[in-house]
Design a protein around this motif. Structure first.
Motif, PDB file in Angstrom:
ATOM      1  N   MET A  98      30.590 -17.376 -11.995  1.00 53.53           N
ATOM      2  CA  MET A  98      32.051 -17.445 -12.061  1.00 53.53           C
ATOM      3  C   MET A  98      32.624 -18.588 -11.240  1.00 53.53           C
ATOM      4  SD  MET A  98      33.169 -13.423 -12.134  1.00 53.53           S
ATOM      5  CE  MET A  98      32.455 -12.951 -10.563  1.00 53.53           C
ATOM      6  N   TYR A 106      32.164 -13.073 -20.134  1.00 52.69           N
ATOM      7  CA  TYR A 106      33.125 -13.232 -19.051  1.00 52.69           C
ATOM      8  C   TYR A 106      34.532 -13.543 -19.558  1.00 52.69           C
ATOM      9  CZ  TYR A 106      29.512 -13.424 -15.399  1.00 52.69           C
ATOM     10  OH  TYR A 106      28.493 -13.123 -14.529  1.00 52.69           O
ATOM     11  N   ASN A 107      34.672 -13.890 -20.836  1.00 55.64           N
ATOM     12  CA  ASN A 107      35.981 -14.405 -21.257  1.00 55.64           C
ATOM     13  C   ASN A 107      36.251 -14.136 -22.732  1.00 55.64           C
ATOM     14  OD1 ASN A 107      34.713 -16.643 -22.818  1.00 55.64           O
ATOM     15  ND2 ASN A 107      33.949 -17.139 -20.776  1.00 55.64           N
ATOM     16  N   GLU A 108      37.488 -14.422 -23.132  1.00 54.09           N
ATOM     17  CA  GLU A 108      37.940 -14.075 -24.477  1.00 54.09           C
ATOM     18  C   GLU A 108      37.260 -14.919 -25.559  1.00 54.09           C
ATOM     19  OE1 GLU A 108      39.649 -15.010 -21.844  1.00 54.09           O
ATOM     20  OE2 GLU A 108      41.428 -16.218 -22.313  1.00 54.09           O
ATOM     21  N   PHE A 118      30.904 -19.984 -16.377  1.00 56.99           N
ATOM     22  CA  PHE A 118      31.465 -19.149 -17.440  1.00 56.99           C
ATOM     23  C   PHE A 118      32.980 -19.083 -17.268  1.00 56.99           C
ATOM     24  CE2 PHE A 118      27.057 -18.288 -17.022  1.00 56.99           C
ATOM     25  CZ  PHE A 118      26.611 -18.066 -18.318  1.00 56.99           C
ATOM     26  N   PRO A 119      33.737 -19.579 -18.248  1.00 52.11           N
ATOM     27  CA  PRO A 119      35.196 -19.625 -18.103  1.00 52.11           C
ATOM     28  C   PRO A 119      35.782 -18.271 -17.694  1.00 52.11           C
ATOM     29  CG  PRO A 119      34.523 -20.786 -20.083  1.00 52.11           C
ATOM     30  CD  PRO A 119      33.282 -20.162 -19.510  1.00 52.11           C
ATOM     31  N   ARG A 120      36.830 -18.350 -16.876  1.00 50.83           N
ATOM     32  CA  ARG A 120      37.475 -17.136 -16.373  1.00 50.83           C
ATOM     33  C   ARG A 120      38.359 -16.533 -17.462  1.00 50.83           C
ATOM     34  NH1 ARG A 120      38.502 -19.023 -11.767  1.00 50.83           N
ATOM     35  NH2 ARG A 120      40.425 -20.051 -12.362  1.00 50.83           N
ATOM     36  N   ALA A 121      38.275 -15.224 -17.614  1.00 51.06           N
ATOM     37  CA  ALA A 121      39.103 -14.542 -18.618  1.00 51.06           C
ATOM     38  C   ALA A 121      40.574 -14.848 -18.360  1.00 51.06           C
ATOM     39  CB  ALA A 121      38.857 -13.039 -18.558  1.00 51.06           C
ATOM     40  N   GLY A 122      41.297 -15.145 -19.393  1.00 51.47           N
ATOM     41  CA  GLY A 122      42.725 -15.399 -19.287  1.00 51.47           C
ATOM     42  C   GLY A 122      43.070 -16.830 -18.944  1.00 51.47           C
ATOM     43  N   SER A 123      42.109 -17.611 -18.424  1.00 54.36           N
ATOM     44  CA  SER A 123      42.438 -18.999 -18.092  1.00 54.36           C
ATOM     45  C   SER A 123      41.269 -19.945 -18.366  1.00 54.36           C
ATOM     46  CB  SER A 123      42.894 -19.105 -16.636  1.00 54.36           C
ATOM     47  OG  SER A 123      42.063 -18.344 -15.795  1.00 54.36           O
ATOM     48  N   PRO A 124      40.915 -20.076 -19.624  1.00 55.99           N
ATOM     49  CA  PRO A 124      39.803 -20.969 -19.957  1.00 55.99           C
ATOM     50  C   PRO A 124      40.217 -22.440 -19.998  1.00 55.99           C
ATOM     51  CG  PRO A 124      40.663 -19.972 -21.959  1.00 55.99           C
ATOM     52  CD  PRO A 124      41.463 -19.395 -20.818  1.00 55.99           C
ATOM     53  N   HIS A 167      42.474  -9.038 -25.271  1.00 54.51           N
ATOM     54  CA  HIS A 167      41.869  -9.842 -26.339  1.00 54.51           C
ATOM     55  C   HIS A 167      40.875  -9.047 -27.175  1.00 54.51           C
ATOM     56  CE1 HIS A 167      43.587 -13.625 -24.835  1.00 54.51           C
ATOM     57  NE2 HIS A 167      43.351 -13.141 -23.627  1.00 54.51           N
ATOM     58  N   ALA A 220      39.751  -9.984 -13.850  1.00 57.14           N
ATOM     59  CA  ALA A 220      39.200 -10.614 -15.049  1.00 57.14           C
ATOM     60  C   ALA A 220      39.126  -9.616 -16.202  1.00 57.14           C
ATOM     61  CB  ALA A 220      37.814 -11.186 -14.750  1.00 57.14           C
ATOM     62  N   ALA A 277      42.495  -9.316 -17.665  1.00 58.81           N
ATOM     63  CA  ALA A 277      42.855 -10.482 -18.469  1.00 58.81           C
ATOM     64  C   ALA A 277      42.105 -10.482 -19.803  1.00 58.81           C
ATOM     65  CB  ALA A 277      42.544 -11.768 -17.698  1.00 58.81           C
ATOM     66  N   LEU A 278      40.926  -9.910 -19.798  1.00 56.42           N
ATOM     67  CA  LEU A 278      40.099  -9.915 -21.006  1.00 56.42           C
ATOM     68  C   LEU A 278      40.502  -8.814 -21.990  1.00 56.42           C
ATOM     69  CD1 LEU A 278      37.625 -11.109 -22.450  1.00 56.42           C
ATOM     70  CD2 LEU A 278      36.196  -9.517 -21.150  1.00 56.42           C
ATOM     71  N   GLU A 322      29.261  -7.790 -12.064  1.00 57.53           N
ATOM     72  CA  GLU A 322      29.967  -8.527 -11.003  1.00 57.53           C
ATOM     73  C   GLU A 322      31.411  -8.858 -11.371  1.00 57.53           C
ATOM     74  OE1 GLU A 322      28.537 -12.447 -10.044  1.00 57.53           O
ATOM     75  OE2 GLU A 322      28.829 -13.193 -12.066  1.00 57.53           O
ATOM     76  N   MET A 323      31.846  -8.474 -12.554  1.00 54.63           N
ATOM     77  CA  MET A 323      33.172  -8.901 -13.019  1.00 54.63           C
ATOM     78  C   MET A 323      34.297  -8.175 -12.271  1.00 54.63           C
ATOM     79  SD  MET A 323      34.007  -9.480 -16.939  1.00 54.63           S
ATOM     80  CE  MET A 323      35.518 -10.148 -17.538  1.00 54.63           C
TER      81      MET A 323
END
Lengths: 349, 306
Positions: A213, B125-127, A92-98, B158, B151, B154-155, B146-147
């Motif tokens: 992750m 997990y992401n934007e 699952f791509p990391r938030a802020g750095s996909p 968005h 992260a 960073a999320l 688990e996040m």
């Protein structure tokens, strides 16, 4: 029923309908390294699956996987031999750095990979928007266990095949295949996750390393073995996972296969350290409408890959010719030499 | 973005354990009357076999909570596979005046196009995923337990329309399986499980071979032994854009837990005092906040005063 059979015109009245279980199954084989990929192809793989050497795939172990250049070379090599290359970008791509996940998808499309195996919704969205011609397979990490989930992925992202989570019985797989407009791929041999994959943070809890992750589970970097008196023990992070008398083989301390105590009893509470062997279930799986059989084990050696692929090639070919399947060749390759048919049989639950 | 854009909110998660109907009714009645939480989740997320024991009391629970001014969220099952399990979502979306929380992607075709919540068992997990779910109508998104904080930070920028929520109190849900571990441990089959999970109202402890508490089994679910407790981390999380905090019900005094979190969020109590109040409610428990610090989840990391 697979997409291909759904799309076929109704047979003419005088032509008998093809018996679906005589259709040859596609054997999808692990390729942890370029050398293992060549071994798998040599041993009879129909398809190989592999990943890039970073956090974008769920087997992110040192010494494994492919650089972008190696991937392009591997695809060319496989295509010359009429073998498909399926590339896993299934963390699952990391938030802020996909960025590295997007680049992985771009690289597969540019190199002519036959499919990307993806789990994350955002990444599926990216892939189908940026590369509408790239075939998408839904990774087991997406844990799509019901027809409703699978249809959603097919309708929203055009997914062509789903790798089924290891939680379904053969009967459930048959029922599922009647309800979904895509192909299914199931695990036939190798390591066995007892938890729904992509939804497990046991490793994260014990070690801080997450399958979702970081692409690792119970990583060797956090494993320690100790010998004290007459006993041999294994730890994952701070937690004792197993203890055996010295001289008895110690299984690798994968968290869910450890021995623990609950309710006053000590046992393998989650799963025995057995590996999956569903080779004898190939006929019912074919009859259930499965398109492809997947062999787990990108982290295993080249010689293991060679032996397992050969044995399963023989099993699939025997089945296609209507001959019985000989599972003896696979027995010696199993972890701890014990095997299970896992969730494919309802009693497992 | 939180509900009134500034004030962080609290969500009481759905009860994950097999509690008898009477206990559930009494529990939610007290939550309705006394707990300073904005949202209350109700419904079976773990095992559909438990539902017949209490589905009769659910409508009353929902009405009682609504009457007290709480936003009621109906939580869906985490791993539906049987036809009757898959049909459960239809009952949830047909209920008026509630928000439905999807805990499995199988619910999406029913939830898309109307406001809904995303539960902590869906991987956001992401934007890219967040943007997709917001477009589909998600107004409240519980992030995976688990996040790490980095992260989440960073999320959060968005998030356009959804409030982001962190798992802030209670044993962390770590895994779900087709196999029932309660049944396995008791030597019975899943199909004739005799509902043995009703003996462990906070989960069945699983210890290592040297007696160290490690995990807790709840039927098909596996949780942490340690209780996640982010009361000391709340200010840092709020500062990085987390707008809601989930408190997962246990047999301890959940009204007092919610009050402690509320007081720390409001500045009426400092985080150290909040820690002491939570510890006093659960004298036997071990607490952890490793996940938000990017460490092994079982660890407890001291938070420097901000």
């Amino acid at each position: 029923m697979t997409a291909a059979t759904l799309a076929s015109p109704a047979p003419a009245a005088n032509t008998p309908a093809p018996r679906p279980w005589t259709k040859k199954l596609e054997l999808v084989c692990p390729a942890g390294t370029p050398a293992a990929m060549r071994a798998a192809i040599e041993a009879g793989a129909d398809s190989v699956y592999c990943g890039f050497a970073d956090e974008t795939n769920a087997r992110n172990f040192p010494g494994l996987n492919f650089s972008p250049t190696e991937m392009a070379d591997a695809i060319a090599y496989a295509h010359k031999r009429n073998v498909k290359v399926l590339v896993a970008v299934n963390t699952f791509p990391r938030a802020g750095s996909p960025g590295s996940w997007h680049k992985a998808i771009d690289t597969i499309a540019a190199a002519g990979g036959d499919a990307a195996i993806v789990a994350d919704i955002g990444l599926l969205d990216y892939a189908c928007e940026k590369h509408p011609k790239l075939r998408l397979h839904l990774s087991v990490q997406a844990a799509a266990a019901s027809a409703d989930s699978i249809r959603y992925y097919v309708e929203r992202f055009g997914v062509k095949r789903v790798v089924l989570p290891r939680v379904l019985t053969v009967a459930e797989i048959a029922a599922l295949n009647k309800e979904i407009p895509c192909e299914t791929e199931v695990f036939v041999f190798g390591g066995l996750c007892v938890m729904a994959e992509g939804r497990c943070s046991l490793s994260s809890y014990a070690t801080g390393c997450s399958p979702n992750m970081n692409g690792v589970c119970s990583p060797p970097s956090h494993v320690a073995y100790h010998q004290e008196g007459g006993a041999f023990s294994s730890r994952l992070g701070e937690f004792l996972i197993n203890k055996v008398p010295a001289g008895v083989p110690m299984p690798y301390p994968t968290l869910c296969k450890g021995r623990f105590t609950a309710n006053g009893e000590t046992s393998h509470i989650f799963e025995d350290p057995a590996s999956l062997d569903a080779s004898l279930l190939i006929p019912p799986l074919a009859e259930a409408g499965v398109t492809a059989l997947k062999i787990e084990g990108r982290q295993r050696s080249r010689s293991y890959t060679d032996a397992v692929v050969r044995a399963l090639r023989a099993a699939v070919d025997a089945h296609a010719r209507g001959k019985p399947i000989d599972s003896r060749a696979l027995m010696s390759l199993s972890e701890g030499a014990t095997t299970t048919r896992g969730a494919y049989q309802k009693t497992w639950r | 973005m939180s509900d009134d854009a500034t004030r962080p909110t609290l969500t009481l998660g759905t009860v994950l354990f097999n509690w008898p109907a009477d206990r559930l009714r009494d529990f939610y009645a007290r939550i309705a009357d006394e707990a300073p939480v904005e949202r209350v989740c109700v419904g079976e997320a773990v095992c559909s076999k438990r539902l017949p024991f209490y589905d009769e009391v659910l409508p009353d629970i929902v009405e009682r909570l609504k009457a007290s001014g709480k936003t009621v969220i109906l939580s869906s099952l985490m791993l539906p596979t049987l036809p009757r399990e898959r049909a459960m979502i239809d009952g949830l979306v047909a209920t008026d005046g509630v928000l439905v929380e999807g805990n499995d992607i199988s619910t999406f075709s029913k939830l898309a196009g109307k406001p809904h919540a995303i539960g902590p068992f869906i991987n956001v997990y992401n934007e890219g995923t967040l943007a997709f779910l917001e477009k589909q109508g998600a107004v409240h998104v519980a992030l995976p337990p688990e996040m790490p904080l980095t992260a989440m930070a960073a999320l959060a920028p968005h998030a356009k329309t959804a409030t982001l929520e962190a798992w802030a109190f209670g044993r962390a849900p770590l895994a779900i399986s087709a196999r029932c571990y309660h049944a396995r441990i008791h030597g019975v089959s899943k199909d004739s499980c005799q509902f043995v999970c009703n003996q462990d109202l906070d989960g069945l402890p699983v210890d290592t071979l040297e007696g160290r508490p490690f995990l807790a089994v709840n039927g098909v679910q596996t949780l942490s032994d340690a209780y996640v407790n982010l009361i000391g981390d709340l200010r840092g999380l709020c500062a990085r854009g987390i707008g809601s905090f989930r408190l997962s019900p246990h047999t301890c005094d959940m009204v007092a837990v919610a009050q402690a979190f509320r007081d720390v969020l409001d500045g009426a109590c400092d985080p150290a005092e909040g820690e002491r109040r939570i510890a006093a409610l659960l004298p036997q428990a071990r607490f952890a906040n490793g996940f938000v610090h990017g460490k092994p989840g079982h660890q407890r990391i001291a938070v420097a005063a901000e």
